[in-house]
Write an enzyme that holds these catalytic residues in place. Structure first.
Site, mmCIF file in Angstrom:
data_model
loop_
_atom_site.group_PDB
_atom_site.id
_atom_site.type_symbol
_atom_site.label_atom_id
_atom_site.label_comp_id
_atom_site.label_asym_id
_atom_site.label_seq_id
_atom_site.Cartn_x
_atom_site.Cartn_y
_atom_site.Cartn_z
ATOM 1 N N HIS A 48 0.782 -1.188 0.021
ATOM 2 C CA HIS A 48 -0.004 0.254 -0.084
ATOM 3 C C HIS A 48 0.830 1.159 -0.034
ATOM 4 O O HIS A 48 0.725 2.272 -0.989
ATOM 5 C CB HIS A 48 -0.921 0.105 1.004
ATOM 6 C CG HIS A 48 -1.776 1.195 1.198
ATOM 7 N ND1 HIS A 48 -2.435 1.664 0.557
ATOM 8 C CD2 HIS A 48 -1.589 2.033 2.585
ATOM 9 C CE1 HIS A 48 -2.863 3.118 1.097
ATOM 10 N NE2 HIS A 48 -2.460 3.292 2.155
ATOM 11 N N HIS A 72 3.691 6.779 5.917
ATOM 12 C CA HIS A 72 2.436 7.286 6.405
ATOM 13 C C HIS A 72 1.544 6.799 7.407
ATOM 14 O O HIS A 72 0.689 7.297 8.047
ATOM 15 C CB HIS A 72 1.445 8.038 5.070
ATOM 16 C CG HIS A 72 0.696 6.969 4.508
ATOM 17 N ND1 HIS A 72 1.412 6.066 3.396
ATOM 18 C CD2 HIS A 72 -0.411 6.467 4.755
ATOM 19 C CE1 HIS A 72 0.397 5.276 2.990
ATOM 20 N NE2 HIS A 72 -0.820 5.448 3.727
ATOM 21 N N GLU A 76 0.604 5.349 12.850
ATOM 22 C CA GLU A 76 -0.711 4.730 13.319
ATOM 23 C C GLU A 76 -0.989 3.463 13.515
ATOM 24 O O GLU A 76 -1.590 2.817 14.523
ATOM 25 C CB GLU A 76 -1.582 5.338 12.015
ATOM 26 C CG GLU A 76 -3.182 5.260 12.171
ATOM 27 C CD GLU A 76 -3.925 5.311 11.234
ATOM 28 O OE1 GLU A 76 -4.673 4.930 10.831
ATOM 29 O OE2 GLU A 76 -3.414 6.527 10.319
ATOM 30 N N ASP A 77 0.077 2.662 12.643
ATOM 31 C CA ASP A 77 -0.169 1.136 12.730
ATOM 32 C C ASP A 77 0.930 0.224 13.533
ATOM 33 O O ASP A 77 0.886 -0.934 13.566
ATOM 34 C CB ASP A 77 -0.363 0.593 11.306
ATOM 35 C CG ASP A 77 -1.727 1.037 10.984
ATOM 36 O OD1 ASP A 77 -2.586 1.531 11.584
ATOM 37 O OD2 ASP A 77 -1.814 1.038 9.629
ATOM 38 N N ASP A 139 -3.029 8.652 -0.867
ATOM 39 C CA ASP A 139 -3.213 7.515 0.271
ATOM 40 C C ASP A 139 -4.955 7.011 -0.103
ATOM 41 O O ASP A 139 -5.196 5.902 -0.120
ATOM 42 C CB ASP A 139 -3.321 7.835 1.527
ATOM 43 C CG ASP A 139 -3.902 6.895 2.505
ATOM 44 O OD1 ASP A 139 -3.516 5.834 2.467
ATOM 45 O OD2 ASP A 139 -4.274 7.410 3.677
ATOM 46 N N ASP A 259 -24.509 12.924 -27.276
ATOM 47 C CA ASP A 259 -24.522 13.707 -28.414
ATOM 48 C C ASP A 259 -23.533 14.879 -28.699
ATOM 49 O O ASP A 259 -23.298 15.120 -29.446
ATOM 50 C CB ASP A 259 -26.095 14.032 -28.855
ATOM 51 C CG ASP A 259 -26.749 12.999 -29.595
ATOM 52 O OD1 ASP A 259 -26.058 12.190 -29.784
ATOM 53 O OD2 ASP A 259 -27.948 13.151 -29.581
#
Length: 711
Positions: A48, A72, A76-77, A139, A259
């Protein structure tokens, strides 16, 4: 599978080798930090951040942005801290990563509050470094591309948030390649069947109209070649959400929308853009009123182009956009083009201008954030602010200002400066006075007239359209109510202290501080505001103050609330003194006031029936007196029984106007074939003024009875 080496090869086209090595080092650090973590799809998690960095590489973003993309999700993780990142990769990269990271250490009531708080945190980071939002958009784009592994309800929630906020931000910053893909992916997640049907229909229609497209493209290119003008003509395709919105909003069938043939002509310089415009208008007849010059007046996001619509062969409508290569880069990459030019160690005025506009927009977001009551209110303001800007008006000095469709004079005043909006009293549009609620139109010149003591009006909230104006008005009104509540609270407390032959100003500061501590109130202003808004009783606070000052004074005095002077009112106190609609008190009427929680003091006529329940609680009732210096109009309701006749309303209106009063409302009910009842609401100066008007109405030959209404 895309690898870090593939990314490094791509970066070799515009970054020096030492910066590419730093990006690779960030990748290996992220790979180690995310070791063992997998995405919902089952892929290693590090795929990711690598994909996010690849999206930024396509936009030629700088190496620090690419490193932040790699890292990034680390804060957080994983267990890595911002401090550790700063030590490894420097403060700029650590700040970018922290700006994109969510607030995971705080527990929120629900998802909406969490999202709003996280967005608020990101805006603060954006104000320091605008690259935060570009990393966040990349992201979000990769997350939208890989939504497949999530539950349908979660897909829809993420897609709605993307459509409402992130796609609009991409548009506001001019990054149209990301905006269009985010919109189409969101549409696909929210309405999968509709998206699929339109996609199939578009593929089919493109096949059917290929020959017509080639014919028009060939004739446009041939005309340019004949005039020896450099320009590349290419077909332009509508994206899925755009087609769906036109079908829904304009109620047109798919065939009618398809059209319209779209073309884009890319040339070398601005002068050529206008020459090419002349050539295409000579080739095909232009549609009146469908030409827009975004080169002379760029859009708020920096977008520049000439737009025109033509009658093509067999009457087919043709939409043509004409722009330079730099404008094309700006249209696709927006603010990211600033780094695209910077990477080549050059600057470009279009990219620099876009970057300056983006910074100004973020500055406006910060101002809204300061004025908003909470994060949810702020995010609503942001959503409102992200609609496209379509109107261009001029200041008296000739500066161009962008405003959204439907903006009013007040919106313009606040867009110039918050203080100008707050002190606005009138406006001239093209040198003519106009109401503040007037909706402005492109090309108008607006001049705002201000007065030092002027204040925003609550009624403005009913017609303003920009988020900046709405949040600034609410903030000013809140501050105004607070100031007025403090002033009223001081008067009420001094009245309550009068029987004890003292006042707030005469009490020792130590007495006040002790009482505030016992009442658990932070400051004197908070106490007075609470009294003015009716959330606390003035006599209870007065007794507490006296009790603290002199333990025995309460025994020697009655401590009742009836002594002292009456509270003076003038009608101009503002939001914390309200005049009851049930009895419409006027200057000259005997009046009483009662405290209503959160509203302040409500003024009634002394004989009003609605005061009955409050008379059982004398602590909440106040004796009031009218000030001698009153220069306000007050509403009053009259009921007139009159014989019906032609011109009745005009006759009453003329009489009231001659008496220097205004009619606020008028209604007529037929009682029988002969009599009618007229319900009349007037604005008058006071009881004497009303008596003069009633006398005039009684002198009319057809009036049977006239009554001042109450309750």
């Amino acid at each position: 599978m895309f690898t870090i080496d593939d990314l490094a090869d791509r970066l070799g086209g515009y970054l020096p080798s030492d910066e590419i090595q730093q990006v690779k080092r960030a990748f290996y650090y992220a790979e180690q930090a995310h070791d063992g973590q997998r995405r919902r799809s089952g892929e290693p998690y590090v795929t990711h951040p690598l994909a996010v960095a690849n999206i930024l590489a396509n936009m030629h973003m700088d190496h620090q942005s690419l490193m932040a993309a790699m890292l990034h999700d680390v804060i957080e993780d994983t267990g890595v801290s911002k401090k550790a990142l700063a030590a490894q990769f420097g403060d700029p990269v650590a700040e970018l990563v922290d700006g994109v990271s969510k607030l995971t250490q705080i527990t929120f009531e629900d998802k909406a509050v969490a999202q709003a708080e996280n967005f608020q945190k990101m805006v603060l980071a954006m104000s320091r470094d605008i690259r935060v939002i570009i990393v966040k958009l990349a992201d979000r784009l990769h997350n939208m591309r890989t939504l497949g592994a999530l539950r349908p309800d979660k897909k829809r929630r993420i897609a709605r948030e993307t459509l409402e906020i992130y796609a609009r931000i991409a548009g506001r910053l001019g990054i149209n390649t990301i905006r269009i893909e985010l919109e189409d992916l969101s549409f696909q997640a929210i309405h999968p069947m509709r998206s699929e049907r339109i996609k199939r229909a578009v593929a089919s229609a493109r096949g059917n109209r290929r020959s017509a497209m080639r014919e028009i493209q060939s004739s446009l290119q041939q005309s340019l070649d004949e005039e020896v003008l450099q320009g590349t003509v290419m077909g332009r395709q509508k994206h899925l959400l755009s087609i769906y919105k036109k079908m829904r909003d304009q109620r047109k069938p798919f065939a009618e929308i398809m059209d319209v043939f779209g073309f884009r002509i890319i040339t070398e310089d601005v002068a050529n853009c206008y020459r090419i415009l002349g050539v295409v208008h000579n080739l095909y007849k232009p549609v009146p009123g469908r030409f827009k010059d975004y080169i002379a007046i760029p859009k708020a996001n920096g977008y520049q182009s000439l737009h025109t619509t033509l009658f093509g062969p067999r009457g087919m409508p043709i939409e043509v956009q004409i722009r330079t290569r730099e404008m094309e880069a700006m249209a696709n990459n927006g603010i990211a083009a600033h780094w695209l030019y910077k990477a080549g160690q050059t600057t470009h005025p279009i990219a620099e201008g876009s970057h300056a506009r983006a910074r100004a927009w973020v500055k406006g977001l910060l101002e809204m954030q300061r004025h908003a009551g909470n994060s949810l209110e702020f995010i609503e303001h942001v959503k409102n602010d992200l609609f496209p800007d379509d109107i261009y008006v001029f200041t008296p000095k000739g500066d161009i200002m962008e405003l959204p469709q439907g903006a009013t004079v007040i919106d313009f005043a606040y867009s110039v400066h918050t203080d100008i909006g707050n002190n606005c009293i009138a406006c001239r549009i093209d040198r003519h006075l106009a109401p503040l609620s007037t909706r402005v139109e492109s090309g108008q010149t607006l001049e705002i007239i201000t007065a030092p003591g002027a204040r925003p009006n609550l009624a403005w909230l009913s017609f303003v359209s920009t988020a900046k104006a709405r949040s600034a008005i609410r903030h000013a009104l809140k501050h105004q109510q607070q100031t007025e509540a403090i002033t009223l609270g001081r008067r009420l407390l001094n009245k309550a202290l009068a029987p004890f032959e003292t006042s707030l100003e005469e009490l020792d500061d130590s007495v006040l501080q002790q009482a505030l501590k016992e009442l658990e109130i932070a400051s004197q202003d908070s106490l007075l505001e609470s009294l003015g808004l009716g959330n606390r009783m003035a006599n209870v606070v007065a007794r507490r103050l006296i009790d603290v000052a002199h333990d025995d004074l309460l025994d020697s005095r009655s401590g009742t609330f009836d002594g002292g002077k009456a509270v003076l009112i003038s009608g101009s106190e503002g939001m914390v003194i309200n005049f009851a609609r049930c009895c419409h008190p006027l200057p000259g009427d005997p009046v009483l006031g009662h405290l209503s929680m959160g509203k302040g003091l409500v003024v009634h006529r002394a004989e009003c029936r609605n005061l009955t329940e409050h008379k059982n609680d004398p602590d909440k009732l106040f004796t009031l007196e009218w000030s001698d210096a009153i220069d306000e109009d007050f509403p009053v309701a009259l009921r007139i029984e009159i014989e019906s006749h032609r011109g009745l309303v005009a006759e009453l209106a003329g009489l009231v106007t001659d008496a220097d009063a205004n009619i606020e409302r008028i209604g007529i009910e037929e009682r029988d074939a002969r009599l009618s009842t007229v319900n009349l609401t007037l604005s008058v100066k006071g009881r004497v003024h009303l008596a003069r008007i009633i006398k005039r109405i009684r002198n009319l030959p057809n009036v049977v009875k006239i009554t001042r209404m109450t309750n």
